[in-house]
Design an enzyme around this catalytic site. Structure first.
Site, short mmCIF file in Angstrom:
data_model
loop_
_atom_site.label_atom_id
_atom_site.label_comp_id
_atom_site.label_asym_id
_atom_site.label_seq_id
_atom_site.Cartn_x
_atom_site.Cartn_y
_atom_site.Cartn_z
N ASP A 171 30.30 -62.85 63.49
CA ASP A 171 29.36 -63.02 63.80
C ASP A 171 28.47 -61.64 63.66
O ASP A 171 28.43 -61.48 64.64
CB ASP A 171 29.10 -64.24 64.44
CG ASP A 171 28.45 -65.01 63.50
OD1 ASP A 171 27.59 -65.27 62.21
OD2 ASP A 171 27.73 -66.42 64.33
N ASP A 172 27.36 -61.58 62.70
CA ASP A 172 26.31 -60.69 62.98
C ASP A 172 26.72 -59.61 63.55
O ASP A 172 25.88 -58.29 63.95
CB ASP A 172 25.67 -61.38 64.01
CG ASP A 172 25.08 -62.67 63.58
OD1 ASP A 172 25.03 -63.08 62.32
OD2 ASP A 172 23.56 -63.16 63.86
N CYS A 192 24.36 -66.03 57.58
CA CYS A 192 26.15 -66.92 57.69
C CYS A 192 26.69 -67.82 56.34
O CYS A 192 27.42 -67.54 56.10
CB CYS A 192 26.06 -67.46 59.22
SG CYS A 192 25.23 -66.95 60.29
N HIS A 229 30.74 -71.51 57.70
CA HIS A 229 30.39 -71.84 58.72
C HIS A 229 30.60 -73.64 59.04
O HIS A 229 30.69 -73.78 58.41
CB HIS A 229 28.75 -71.99 58.18
CG HIS A 229 26.97 -71.67 59.08
ND1 HIS A 229 26.93 -70.98 60.12
CD2 HIS A 229 26.36 -72.36 59.46
CE1 HIS A 229 26.51 -71.07 60.44
NE2 HIS A 229 25.54 -72.88 60.16
N ASP A 283 30.13 -61.39 58.99
CA ASP A 283 29.75 -61.72 56.81
C ASP A 283 27.96 -61.26 57.11
O ASP A 283 28.13 -61.35 55.71
CB ASP A 283 29.34 -63.21 58.18
CG ASP A 283 28.37 -63.53 59.16
OD1 ASP A 283 28.03 -62.37 60.26
OD2 ASP A 283 28.24 -64.63 60.17
#
Length: 601
Positions: free
Chosen positions: A86-87, A125, A179, A375
């Site tokens: 994530d990120d 996301c 998600h 993502d």
């Protein structure tokens, strides 16, 4: 029309509507843990003794079966370990970052083909994950926010794990893969995509609670949040639990004769930047610099700016009383954010190292394809922005690497370790990627790429209207780029079944982002579908990034390219950080035509 091209283009509209909604699967929740760790803080202890295996039964989903004939692939018959973060922007040693300590991910890269120009299709996301897991772009999934389930809202599209499941794989999800919430039917698309109920860490429910201890001894919901793990609820953190469960499943699967597709989703470095405080030692504050361009570019259209609202809602940022929307954060706090982002990346690297070490330990390294990606990226002060929510490279660019035994590296001999664990606190020597590819690639290509690598028939390219088509992809396989980074790829002409049809000789990556208005609003970062009025379509090549912000109608999902609100054009050779927008000073009608032609077809 505010565009310096003399050509007029019609509105690009989606078809009138999706097919009749398919029956939605029931909601499921993850079952209780069948095995508990003897020592939650010591993952290595667990590597030496697996929990008792539990029954893996594949539940029949109420969708057409997608089994296809097998074809020869580089990883034919192999398992798949799919790691999504994530990120995570490419702040990794293997991507040339000299500050970060990421020895385990770098080690994976040293055995992998690494793509240095990989991009997400939307920098948030849920839309990004649904896009690459279905192989469809956001305009086809019709998910630009978090509040619809594609099987009901757009079409009954098959997913990458579903395709593997229907071709004989046991498919498993651990951590954040889809998600959670409405966008995956509160079930991570179980039972369609997964053979067993997806696992979510028991402690993720505390992620946004007040668990960050301030200087006054009180607890806060901060952005910057180094913690003592023993003080956390349950004495652990979600990503630690995710690693433990993934290792447990590897131990289960080593005794099975079935191939598996194991997706593992890590949450850090997503905010809050909550990680074990020891990792701060790796990044003394005096070594942390500001972003190279921490100001809002003079010629940046207001519609392109993301005002980082979720950052402003954290307790420590609120206390700074920063003005909306452009007010800069104090320099010292910017350094704290950047320090904690790097620390969270090293914490992630430890988890990845433990997971890959376990793959070695159970003897599956020579029979498992490993994919590592994210993502989307995350702005660290560039352009005066934080978080994602934009079309800039810092928000859309992701790491992407593929380890394929006997293809990207020679097979390890009996007993030889491919992925020995490397301690981020003591490992210094950098590792060079096995092969680096500079071609522009997209996450939407993951579905077809993994199918080809695993020896499954590559799903056909989607027709122009694909809402009624369960199995097709809008991203061509990139296996053709594995052989050489500079080699010219021959374009095949196979009509509708040609998955290369979306690509011209110049590889292009497309991204997009919605906005509610021409100027920054409190919902500019995450507008709900009903509030979207403008869509920014962005085209990235090796030479430039070109973006047009056009009128958008959320009721019929149409973009009106006759109503261009603003534009951006950055030339990479002279402006690699994308600070000098030359859109209004350059003739670019050919670029406008190119992006419209792509979206129309």
């Amino acid at each position: 029309m505010r565009e310096n091209s003399t050509v007029t283009y019609p509105r690009v509209r989606a078809p009138p509507g999706p097919p009749a909604p398919v029956p939605a699967p029931p909601r499921y929740s993850a079952p209780p843990r069948h095995c508990e760790m003897a020592d939650a803080g010591s993952l290595f202890c667990f590597l030496m003794a697996s929990c008792a295996a539990f029954a893996l039964s594949s539940l029949a989903a109420a969708v057409p079966r997608l089994r296809t004939r097998r074809t020869a692939g580089p990883g034919d018959g192999m398992n798949v370990l799919f790691i999504v973060v994530d990120d995570l922007r490419p702040v990794l040693g293997c991507y040339g970052d000299n500050l970060v300590k990421s020895p385990n991910i770098d080690q994976l890269a040293s055995q992998s083909i690494v793509f240095s120009n990989a991009y997400a299709q939307q920098a948030v996301c849920a839309p990004s994950r649904v896009s690459f897991l279905t192989g469809r772009r956001p305009d086809t999934t019709r998910l630009y926010d978090f509040y619809s389930y594609w099987r009901v809202h757009s079409g009954n599209y098959s997913t990458m794990p579903q395709y593997f499941k229907e071709n004989g794989y046991v498919t498993m999800s651990v951590g954040k893969v889809f998600h959670p919430g409405i966008s995956s039917n509160y079930s991570d698309d179980y039972p369609y995509s997964w053979s067993i109920p997806p696992f979510h860490p028991s402690t993720e429910k505390y992620e946004n609670d007040k668990t960050c201890r301030g200087k006054d001894g009180r607890l806060y919901a901060n952005l910057v949040c180094p913690i003592d793990v023993t003080e956390m609820p349950g004495g652990t953190l979600p990503d630690i639990e995710t690693t433990e469960e993934a290792i447990r499943l590897l131990n289960v699967m080593k005794t099975k004769k079935q191939k598996f597709f194991l997706a593992v989703g890590y949450h850090k470095p997503h905010i809050p930047l909550r990680y074990p405080q020891e990792f701060l030692k790796l990044y003394p504050l005096e070594n942390i610099t500001l972003a190279p361009d921490p100001w809002v570019p003079e010629k940046l259209p207001p519609v392109a700016y993301n005002p980082w609202v979720d950052i402003r809602q954290r307790d420590d940022v609120k206390a700074l009383n920063v003005t909306f929307p452009y007010g800069p954060l104090p320099d010292d706090f910017q350094r704290l954010i950047r320090q904690s982002y790097y620390a969270a990346v090293s914490y992630l690297d430890m988890q990845v190292g433990l997971l890959l070490n376990a793959l070695d330990y159970v003897g599956l390294s020579n029979s498992t394809i490993v994919v590592f990606t994210a993502d989307h990226g995350w702005s660290l002060g560039e352009h005066g922005e934080w978080a994602k929510y934009s079309n800039f490279d810092v928000a859309t660019q992701v790491p992407l690497m593929f380890y394929v035994p006997r293809m990207t590296t020679s097979s390890a001999s009996q007993g030889e370790r491919v992925f020995p664990y490397l301690d981020p606190f003591s490992h210094i020597v950098g590792l060079v990627p096995q092969g680096q590819r500079k071609k522009m690639v997209e996450l939407v290509s993951l579905f077809s790429t993994l199918a080809e690598l695993a020896g499954l028939q590559v799903p056909p390219a989607c027709p122009e209207t694909s809402f009624h088509v369960a199995l097709c992809t809008e991203g061509a396989s990139i296996v053709r780029y594995f052989k050489s980074s500079e080699q010219k790829v021959q374009k095949k002409e196979n009509g509708c079944n040609d998955t290369n049809k979306y690509y011209s000789e110049e590889p292009v990556a497309f991204s997009q982002y919605p906005r509610p208005a021409d100027t920054p609003q409190w919902d500019s970062d995450k507008p709900k579908l009903k509030d979207i009025r403008i869509m920014g379509y962005s085209m990235r090549t090796i030479d430039y990034r070109y973006t047009v912000w056009v009128q958008f109608n959320p009721e019929n999902f149409s973009a009106d390219f006759e109503d261009v609100h603003a534009g951006e054009l950055y030339m990479m050779e002279t402006d690699p950080n994308q600070d000098n927008n030359i859109y209004n000073n350059t003739l670019h009608g050919h670029l406008f035509k190119k992006i419209v032609d792509f979206l129309k077809h």
